[in-house]
Design a protein around this motif. Sequence first.
Motif, short mmCIF file in Angstrom:
data_model
loop_
_atom_site.label_atom_id
_atom_site.label_comp_id
_atom_site.label_asym_id
_atom_site.label_seq_id
_atom_site.Cartn_x
_atom_site.Cartn_y
_atom_site.Cartn_z
N ILE A 22 0.75 -1.08 0.11
CA ILE A 22 -0.10 0.07 0.02
C ILE A 22 0.84 1.11 0.00
O ILE A 22 0.73 2.19 -0.86
N ALA A 23 1.97 1.13 0.86
CA ALA A 23 2.89 2.24 0.98
C ALA A 23 3.58 2.69 -0.50
O ALA A 23 3.62 3.71 -0.72
N SER A 24 3.92 1.65 -0.99
CA SER A 24 4.56 1.80 -2.44
C SER A 24 3.52 2.33 -3.47
O SER A 24 3.81 3.19 -4.42
N LEU A 25 2.57 1.68 -3.48
CA LEU A 25 1.26 2.21 -4.45
C LEU A 25 1.17 3.75 -4.20
O LEU A 25 1.00 4.53 -5.25
N ILE A 26 1.11 4.03 -3.09
CA ILE A 26 0.76 5.62 -2.90
C ILE A 26 2.07 6.30 -3.05
O ILE A 26 1.83 7.37 -3.83
N ALA A 27 3.27 5.91 -2.94
CA ALA A 27 4.35 6.47 -3.39
C ALA A 27 4.47 6.73 -5.01
O ALA A 27 4.90 7.88 -5.24
N VAL A 28 4.09 5.59 -5.62
CA VAL A 28 4.00 5.61 -7.16
C VAL A 28 3.08 6.68 -7.63
O VAL A 28 3.26 7.33 -8.59
N VAL A 29 1.93 6.69 -7.01
CA VAL A 29 0.80 7.68 -7.29
C VAL A 29 1.16 9.07 -7.00
O VAL A 29 1.05 10.03 -7.96
N ILE A 31 4.37 10.26 -7.04
CA ILE A 31 5.41 10.45 -7.81
C ILE A 31 4.91 10.89 -9.30
O ILE A 31 5.32 11.81 -9.98
N GLY A 32 3.94 10.35 -9.62
CA GLY A 32 3.27 10.07 -10.99
C GLY A 32 2.46 11.91 -11.14
O GLY A 32 2.78 12.50 -12.01
N ALA A 33 1.98 12.09 -9.96
CA ALA A 33 0.98 13.43 -9.75
C ALA A 33 2.09 14.47 -9.74
O ALA A 33 2.09 15.42 -10.30
N ALA A 34 3.22 14.22 -9.09
CA ALA A 34 4.39 15.43 -8.96
C ALA A 34 4.99 15.43 -10.46
O ALA A 34 5.31 16.98 -10.80
N ARG A 35 5.01 14.53 -11.24
CA ARG A 35 5.87 14.59 -12.34
C ARG A 35 4.67 15.20 -13.49
O ARG A 35 5.25 16.52 -14.19
#
Length: 53
Positions: A22-29, A31-35
Amino acid sequence: MSILKRFAKDESGATAIEYGLIASLIAVVIIGAARALGTKLTTTFGNIAANLS
């Protein structure tokens, strides 16, 4: 034999793995939003700079 039964019933490892996923999925989201936001901001500030020149 009781050690095997206790090991089979222990779910703390599975719970830790689930929290990690769950934490890694949140991190990926994030990072994608920040990019995506960074790209839009770069374009916006580029347009502003071009209009000011």
